[in-house]
Each structure stands twice: as structure tokens, then as C-alpha cells.
Design a protein around this motif. Structure first.
Motif, PDB file in Angstrom:
ATOM      1  N   LEU A 354       0.851  -1.183   0.000  1.00  0.00           N
ATOM      2  CA  LEU A 354       0.000   0.000   0.000  1.00  0.00           C
ATOM      3  C   LEU A 354       0.890   1.238   0.000  1.00  0.00           C
ATOM      4  CD1 LEU A 354      -2.623  -1.236   2.610  1.00  0.00           C
ATOM      5  CD2 LEU A 354      -3.056  -0.843   0.181  1.00  0.00           C
ATOM      6  N   LYS A 355       0.707   2.088  -0.972  1.00  0.00           N
ATOM      7  CA  LYS A 355       1.592   3.241  -1.148  1.00  0.00           C
ATOM      8  C   LYS A 355       0.786   4.539  -1.074  1.00  0.00           C
ATOM      9  CE  LYS A 355       4.912   0.337  -1.872  1.00  0.00           C
ATOM     10  NZ  LYS A 355       5.827   0.027  -0.740  1.00  0.00           N
ATOM     11  N   ASP A 356       0.986   5.274   0.006  1.00  0.00           N
ATOM     12  CA  ASP A 356       0.312   6.562   0.206  1.00  0.00           C
ATOM     13  C   ASP A 356      -1.190   6.454  -0.018  1.00  0.00           C
ATOM     14  OD1 ASP A 356       2.663   7.939   0.866  1.00  0.00           O
ATOM     15  OD2 ASP A 356       3.120   8.347  -1.236  1.00  0.00           O
ATOM     16  N   TYR A 357      -1.771   5.353   0.468  1.00  0.00           N
ATOM     17  CA  TYR A 357      -3.215   5.170   0.315  1.00  0.00           C
ATOM     18  C   TYR A 357      -3.939   6.081   1.302  1.00  0.00           C
ATOM     19  CZ  TYR A 357      -7.879   3.252   0.804  1.00  0.00           C
ATOM     20  OH  TYR A 357      -9.237   3.130   0.894  1.00  0.00           O
ATOM     21  N   ARG A 358      -4.849   6.851   0.783  1.00  0.00           N
ATOM     22  CA  ARG A 358      -5.616   7.789   1.593  1.00  0.00           C
ATOM     23  C   ARG A 358      -6.929   7.133   2.025  1.00  0.00           C
ATOM     24  NH1 ARG A 358      -5.801  11.871   5.142  1.00  0.00           N
ATOM     25  NH2 ARG A 358      -8.016  12.254   5.380  1.00  0.00           N
TER      26      ARG A 358
END
Length: 406
Positions: A354-358
């Protein structure tokens, strides 16, 4: 010759596609139309206040299903009551894994309860995803590669509070009330780390309680007698409300620091009484649904619309309903990333990608990040103080201090 080559390539492509479909179909708990997910939650017992998060997650998956599911598959969320009792958690988890054949376990609530099935699920290679507890041990991919937390870990939170106390209190003398298990001890250890070599001098009193105790009033009286000017309240909602009430009753006026897992207005502060809850310090990583600052916020409005349509009986002042919505959307993101490869291995791999999941309802500046060696999805906080009938944020977003990976 070219025609034969094209035929071979086409056949190979068909075989790959067919294999992919077969793998998805044959993965435990997965068919062409369904993804079966297991969950244990305290719908009864001493931690029943947390059950609103499980109900919110169930409503969130209902919304997902009403909108067509995930890649055409509906979520079958099997959430069962374990009463916050580790033996019952073991029994129910075994049923979900061995009888219901769930694809994975998700958002099991509680440190002692998850601890009871930690080794079992890792031995069976069943993902134990986004457990609803901030114990630091959930972020140990080297030794437990099938288990991942979600919320910031308890030791980091304890460090944040220790630093705040050192910065704001002259000659701090801290009294600690904590649950006598891994959950309570993790929070306590974090504060000890934050105080460093002064911990034994600063922490002047400790009282523990058992989750089966009816009340913690005698412990609070003992802590007040220590002469402490700071009270570190490491409790679950039922006991947090009791402690707030008892402190007011005996007219003890320390700086009151309350752990984040019990700062829900609906489940704790309103139960204890707003008049008794003034100036308590805690920490948030999610938007407080009662904070007027979010009145026109797009994410808040989306959450309210979800509550109105899919969870109309839910309490909008209860932070655990917002928590359920946020962590459910994180799980949906993982499953969408997994595509048609819903093997347990790939579900776990996507959770660790998960990469910079808002995630909706996280505070501004806070995002979800994971990696193969980083099983701590959320590692940021903001301090809050209770004023009037709501929490007021202050200071900057603080990065986590314990357990960060890469």
C-alpha cells in the motif's frame, strides 16, 4: 510456421488465463462469485463497546456488495462473537478457518484475543489482516509474515504521551492504570521508553486490572493516594468511563492522559459525562465525527451518507463507526489490487504493498503505507484535548517513534 507459432502462443495465453481463474476459484474461501472473510468481535462482554466497529465494517461490505462487489465477487463477511475471551476466540477462529473455510481473518478485535490465535494462523498460513489492536508485535513480518496491524502501535503512542508530559508538566509524577495483558503492558512500555532512564523516577505508581473485573474504582483511589500529578489511563471503554467518573468523585485533578482506543465520545466521554471529561489529553489519527471542523468535509459527508443508507442505527458520535468505515475501505483497496489472484499469498502481498493510500476519515497528512518489511500501515498521530463536548486538535502531525519499517 508463423501460423503454428501463433496457435502455440494463443494456447499458452488461454492456459495462463485458465490457470489464473482456477487459482482464484480454488483459493480457500474464494469462488467466481464470492470472497469469504472471517472476523471475531466482542459483541458481548466487557469490551462490547467496540462492537460498533464490527457492525460498521459489515455495513461497509453491504455497500460494496450493493454496488456489484469486488471484480464481480460479493463479500461474505462472517463476523462472530468471541466476548473478548481468548478461549472463545480460539474456538471461533478454528471454526471459521477449518469449517467455514474463510479466505482470511480480518479485523479480529483485541490484543489478548488475537494473541491467542497468532501462532495458529501463521502456522496455517492464513492472513490475519489489519487486526483491531495496536500491539507492536503485529508488525513482525520476519517471524509472523501472515499477521499485520492497521492502526498506529501502542508503544509509539506511549512515547508521544511521554514527550508531551516532559514538555508540559513541571516535576511530573505519573500514576498508571493499565489492563493486565499485552495490550496494557505495551502502552506502559511505550511510556517507559519515552521517559528513558528517568522512567522509574517519573512513574510513581502502577495499578493493573483484569478484563473480568467489575470495576476499577479501588485502583483509581490507590493511584490518587500516590500524590501523582499525571494519570495515564490505559483502559478499554467500559473502564475508561469508570475511571473518568471516579476521578471526579474523589476530586483528584491530575493531567489526565487517555489512550486512543478509548477516546470515543459516544462510547466513553458521554457515558462518563462531558463535565467530568474536560481537559483530558489523547491522540487521534482519524477525524472525530463530532468535530465541527469537519462539518463541510467531503470525506465526512461521504461517511454520513454511508451511515444514513447502510448503518442507520449506528451512532454518529461513536468514533468506532468511523474507524470501521476507514479500515473497511483499506481492505477493499487491498482486494482491488489483488485482482483475480485471490490466493492467500497474493492477498498478503498486496496488503504489504500500500503506497500513500488515503483511507477515508484519516486526519489530513496521514496516509497508509506498507512494505515487505513494514507491517505498520499507519504511523502518525495528532494530539487532542477534550473541550466542551468535543476533542480539539493541537500541535503538528507526529510521526510514529517505534517499529517503523521500510
Amino acid at each position: 510456421m508463423k501460423s503454428a507459432t501463433k496457435s502455440l502462443i494463443a494456447a499458452a495465453a488461454i492456459a495462463v488465463v485458465a490457470t489464473g481463474v482456477a487459482e482464484a476459484r480454488n483459493a480457500p474461501g474464494v469462488t467466481d462469485t464470492e470472497i469469504k472473510i472471517g472476523n471475531t468481535n466482542p459483541y458481548s462482554g466487557p469490551a462490547a463497546a467496540y462492537s460498533s466497529s464490527g457492525k460498521s465494517i459489515n455495513a461497509c461490505f453491504d455497500k460494496v456488495n450493493a454496488e456489484g462487489g469486488i471484480n464481480g465477487r460479493k463479500i461474505n463477511f462472517i463476523s462472530v462473537d468471541d466476548g473478548y475471551s481468548p478461549p472463545r476466540t480460539v474456538e471461533q477462529t478454528r471454526k471459521l478457518v477449518e469449517r467455514e473455510n474463510v479466505a482470511f481473518m480480518y479485523q479480529g478485535l483485541g490484543t489478548p484475543t488475537n494473541s491467542a490465535v497468532h501462532a495458529y494462523l501463521n502456522k496455517k498460513k492464513v492472513p490475519q489482516l489489519f487486526v483491531a489492536t495496536g500491539a507492536t508485535k503485529w508488525g513482525d513480518p520476519q517471524n509472523f509474515p501472515w499477521t499485520m496491524g492497521w492502526q498506529p502501535n501502542y508503544q509509539s503512542e506511549g512515547v508521544v504521551y511521554a514527550r508531551y508530559i516532559l514538555e508540559t508538566v513541571d516535576d511530573p509524577k505519573v500514576a498508571v492504570l493499565y489492563q493486565n495483558d499485552d495490550y496494557g503492558k505495551d502502552y506502559l512500555h511505550g511510556m517507559e521508553i519515552g521517559f528513558g532512564d528517568k522512567a522509574d523516577e517519573i512513574i510513581v505508581a502502577k495499578e493493573s486490572y483484569e478484563v473480568t473485573d467489575p470495576t476499577i474504582e479501588s485502583q483509581v483511589v490507590n493511584l490518587a493516594a500516590s500524590g501523582a500529578n499525571v494519570f495515564y489511563n490505559v483502559t478499554t471503554p467500559k473502564f475508561a468511563a469508570q475511571a473518568i467518573t471516579k476521578i471526579a468523585e474523589i476530586d483528584w485533578n491530575p493531567l489526565h492522559v487517555l489512550n486512543s482506543v478509548s477516546n470515543s465520545i459516544g462510547s466513553v466521554m458521554s457515558k462518563a459525562g462531558f463535565d467530568k471529561s474536560q481537559n483530558i489529553i489523547s491522540a487521534f489519527y482519524l477525524k472525530d465525527p463530532t468535530d465541527p471542523a469537519w462539518a463541510d468535509d467531503a470525506e465526512k459527508k461521504e461517511w454520513e451518507a454511508f451511515m444514513d443508507q447502510h448503518f442507520p442505527d449506528g451512532d454518529k458520535t461513536d468514533a468506532f463507526t468511523a474507524y470501521g468505515w476507514s479500515v473497511c475501505n483499506t481492505m477493499v483497496q487491498v482486494l482491488n489490487q489483488a485482482g483475480d489472484d485471490l490466493s492467500r499469498e497474493n492477498i498478503m502481498a498486496q496488503a504489504a504493498n500500500l503506497k500513500d493510500y488515503r483511507a477515508p476519515m484519516l486526519l489530513p497528512g496521514i496516509v497508509v503505507n506498507t512494505g515487505p518489511n513494514d507491517f505498520f500501515p499507519i504511523e502518525q498521530w495528532q494530539l487532542v484535548e477534550f473541550e466542551g463536548e468535543s476533542w480539539k486538535r493541537f500541535g503538528p502531525v507526529i510521526d510514529g517513534a517505534i517499529g517503523s519499517g521500510s
